[in-house]
Design a protein around this motif. Structure first.
Motif, PDB file in Angstrom:
ATOM      1  N   VAL A 143       0.950  -1.155  -0.032  1.00 52.61           N
ATOM      2  CA  VAL A 143       0.074   0.002   0.018  1.00 52.61           C
ATOM      3  C   VAL A 143       0.917   1.221  -0.072  1.00 52.61           C
ATOM      4  O   VAL A 143       2.142   1.158   0.497  1.00 52.61           O
ATOM      5  CB  VAL A 143      -1.070   0.020   1.316  1.00 52.61           C
ATOM      6  CG1 VAL A 143      -1.938  -1.105   1.073  1.00 52.61           C
ATOM      7  CG2 VAL A 143      -0.083   0.131   2.694  1.00 52.61           C
ATOM      8  N   ILE A 144       0.215   2.108  -0.562  1.00 55.00           N
ATOM      9  CA  ILE A 144       0.964   3.719  -0.170  1.00 55.00           C
ATOM     10  C   ILE A 144      -0.253   4.578   0.361  1.00 55.00           C
ATOM     11  O   ILE A 144      -1.205   4.533  -0.583  1.00 55.00           O
ATOM     12  CB  ILE A 144       1.533   4.088  -1.599  1.00 55.00           C
ATOM     13  CG1 ILE A 144       2.251   5.537  -1.555  1.00 55.00           C
ATOM     14  CG2 ILE A 144       0.778   4.232  -2.727  1.00 55.00           C
ATOM     15  CD1 ILE A 144       3.305   5.854  -2.572  1.00 55.00           C
ATOM     16  N   GLU A 145      -0.158   5.237   1.075  1.00 56.65           N
ATOM     17  CA  GLU A 145      -1.149   6.310   1.672  1.00 56.65           C
ATOM     18  C   GLU A 145      -0.547   7.784   1.713  1.00 56.65           C
ATOM     19  O   GLU A 145      -1.009   8.555   2.360  1.00 56.65           O
ATOM     20  CB  GLU A 145      -1.463   6.116   3.180  1.00 56.65           C
ATOM     21  CG  GLU A 145      -0.655   5.714   4.092  1.00 56.65           C
ATOM     22  CD  GLU A 145       0.023   4.688   4.235  1.00 56.65           C
ATOM     23  OE1 GLU A 145       1.245   4.378   3.608  1.00 56.65           O
ATOM     24  OE2 GLU A 145      -0.539   3.734   5.075  1.00 56.65           O
ATOM     25  N   HIS A 146       0.457   7.946   0.953  1.00 59.56           N
ATOM     26  CA  HIS A 146       1.136   9.398   0.840  1.00 59.56           C
ATOM     27  C   HIS A 146       1.358   9.707  -0.491  1.00 59.56           C
ATOM     28  O   HIS A 146       1.285   8.660  -1.630  1.00 59.56           O
ATOM     29  CB  HIS A 146       2.038   9.580   1.698  1.00 59.56           C
ATOM     30  CG  HIS A 146       3.138   8.356   1.441  1.00 59.56           C
ATOM     31  ND1 HIS A 146       4.079   8.325   0.556  1.00 59.56           N
ATOM     32  CD2 HIS A 146       3.527   7.229   2.417  1.00 59.56           C
ATOM     33  CE1 HIS A 146       4.787   7.164   0.521  1.00 59.56           C
ATOM     34  NE2 HIS A 146       4.704   6.604   1.638  1.00 59.56           N
ATOM     35  N   ALA A 147       1.893  10.830  -0.757  1.00 52.53           N
ATOM     36  CA  ALA A 147       2.538  11.190  -2.244  1.00 52.53           C
ATOM     37  C   ALA A 147       3.562  10.217  -2.638  1.00 52.53           C
ATOM     38  O   ALA A 147       4.361   9.866  -1.642  1.00 52.53           O
ATOM     39  CB  ALA A 147       2.762  12.748  -2.294  1.00 52.53           C
ATOM     40  N   PRO A 148       3.580   9.715  -3.933  1.00 53.26           N
ATOM     41  CA  PRO A 148       4.734   9.154  -4.478  1.00 53.26           C
ATOM     42  C   PRO A 148       6.158   9.751  -4.164  1.00 53.26           C
ATOM     43  O   PRO A 148       6.409  10.977  -3.996  1.00 53.26           O
ATOM     44  CB  PRO A 148       4.591   9.130  -5.770  1.00 53.26           C
ATOM     45  CG  PRO A 148       3.435  10.027  -6.235  1.00 53.26           C
ATOM     46  CD  PRO A 148       2.645  10.410  -5.125  1.00 53.26           C
ATOM     47  N   LEU A 149       6.999   9.040  -4.027  1.00 51.62           N
ATOM     48  CA  LEU A 149       8.489   9.442  -3.483  1.00 51.62           C
ATOM     49  C   LEU A 149       9.309   9.807  -4.646  1.00 51.62           C
ATOM     50  O   LEU A 149      10.311  10.503  -4.516  1.00 51.62           O
ATOM     51  CB  LEU A 149       9.266   8.255  -2.736  1.00 51.62           C
ATOM     52  CG  LEU A 149       8.495   7.868  -1.459  1.00 51.62           C
ATOM     53  CD1 LEU A 149       9.411   6.744  -0.999  1.00 51.62           C
ATOM     54  CD2 LEU A 149       8.254   8.985  -0.384  1.00 51.62           C
ATOM     55  N   ILE A 150       8.812   9.604  -5.885  1.00 54.40           N
ATOM     56  CA  ILE A 150       9.452   9.792  -7.038  1.00 54.40           C
ATOM     57  C   ILE A 150       8.467  10.843  -8.098  1.00 54.40           C
ATOM     58  O   ILE A 150       7.467  10.779  -7.777  1.00 54.40           O
ATOM     59  CB  ILE A 150      10.015   8.805  -7.912  1.00 54.40           C
ATOM     60  CG1 ILE A 150       8.770   7.799  -8.360  1.00 54.40           C
ATOM     61  CG2 ILE A 150      11.138   7.968  -7.085  1.00 54.40           C
ATOM     62  CD1 ILE A 150       9.468   6.706  -9.235  1.00 54.40           C
ATOM     63  N   VAL A 291       8.454   3.915  -5.508  1.00 60.17           N
ATOM     64  CA  VAL A 291       7.365   4.824  -5.694  1.00 60.17           C
ATOM     65  C   VAL A 291       6.930   5.221  -4.064  1.00 60.17           C
ATOM     66  O   VAL A 291       6.574   6.320  -3.843  1.00 60.17           O
ATOM     67  CB  VAL A 291       6.139   4.046  -6.276  1.00 60.17           C
ATOM     68  CG1 VAL A 291       5.015   4.959  -6.386  1.00 60.17           C
ATOM     69  CG2 VAL A 291       6.633   4.097  -7.908  1.00 60.17           C
ATOM     70  N   GLY A 292       7.228   4.080  -3.377  1.00 59.77           N
ATOM     71  CA  GLY A 292       6.685   4.375  -1.823  1.00 59.77           C
ATOM     72  C   GLY A 292       5.843   3.430  -1.498  1.00 59.77           C
ATOM     73  O   GLY A 292       5.283   3.410  -0.173  1.00 59.77           O
TER      74      GLY A 292
END
Length: 304
Positions: A143-150, A291-292
């Motif tokens: 999962v990702i619950e924040h803005a992408p890291l790239i 991506v995160g």
């Protein structure tokens, strides 16, 4: 008139077919594991205000002391949802679902969901149902619950209805690579209808590059990256069908493309973006982590 609950079918403690009157309780069970249950929840949300029959499947439940503890959606895919910590209760619920599944016979193309429930259910059915074509027993659920890291690829966008004839071949190639056979059944077939529907709902994402300018390579308008939101429910959007054209692999299109999908999805569809991937696909895992995405569990899939 209040609809009466269905009676137990097989004499096993708590196992029964649920009706429309049980939808609220079933959704509450799914909410205990929103990521693991998103495939089932998406079907149940479709049934709200309509009927379970209209959603295209059957819903089973397992109860103890009058409380619904687990559910299993049995449609084109079978999705067990058993968000319980007590292993004895888990076993009793899976026993009940296996009894109902044996009575119905295999009608699904896969069993998919959290690994403990899927593999436990299949272990109870494998001697009664035809052999599985493949068992994928280790699929990290991320999962990702924040803005992408790239940075997001600015050329990745939602597919347009008029691009169906361009998008469909990419979807077919992805499915064939992933599952081992073509899903094509002709105009108006179930796979084609699904792709149409995803595009119409704004849940299909693509990057379409201009002509490569080299003979024998891509035609004008070919898809070089694509992904879909295969299930959206309970505040979760599950990404499926991520694919990069073979002649463009190694260019990090998946990382930037997924960053774009996450950015658009979190802003316009659901705050939590999920996916699951085969553990042996180390390149994909590395891309999603870049991506995160982080792992929160494990899925499994039994393919027939």
């Amino acid at each position: 008139m209040v609809q009466r609950r269905a009676a137990l079918l097989d004499g096993r403690a708590g196992g029964r077919v649920l009706g429309d009157v049980d939808l609220e309780a079933a959704l509450a069970v799914c909410a205990r594991d929103a990521v693991g249950s998103v495939l089932a929840t998406s079907r149940l949300e479709q049934a709200v205000g309509r009927t379970l029959r209209a959603a295209g499947g059957t819903l089973w439940g397992y109860e103890e002391n009058g409380e619904l503890l687990a559910v299993c959606y049995a449609g084109a895919n079978m999705v067990p949802v058993v968000p319980v910590d007590d292993p004895q209760v888990v076993n009793r619920a899976l026993d009940a679902f296996a009894g109902l599944a044996r009575g119905q016979g295999r009608r699904c193309s896969s069993i998919v969901g959290p690994a403990e429930a899927v593999l436990g259910l299949w272990g109870r059915l494998r001697y009664f149902w035809p052999a599985a074509r493949e068992v994928r027993d280790d699929q990290p659920s991320m999962v990702i619950e924040h803005a992408p890291l790239i940075g997001a690829d600015p050329r990745v966008r939602r597919s347009r209805p008029e691009e169906f004839d361009t998008v469909l071949p990419a979807c077919v190639r992805m499915f064939t690579e992933e599952v081992g056979y073509s899903p094509v059944s002709g105009p108006g077939g179930p796979y084609e209808t699904r792709v149409h529907g995803l595009i119409a709902q704004g849940r299909s994402f693509v990057r379409i590059d201009p002509p490569a300018g080299v003979a024998g390579r891509r035609r004008s308008g070919d898809v070089v990256f694509k992904a879909e939101l295969g299930a959206v429910a309970g505040g979760v959007a599950q990404v499926q069908g991520v694919w990069v054209a073979p002649d463009r692999r190694g260019e990090r299109l998946s990382e930037a493309g997924m960053a774009a999908v996450v950015q658009i999805t979190r802003g316009e569809v659901a705050p939590l973006v999920s996916l699951y991937v085969n553990s042996y696909n180390t390149r994909a895992l590395a891309a999603y982590r870049a991506v995160g995405f982080r792992q929160v569990g494990t899925y499994a899939t039994v393919l027939f």
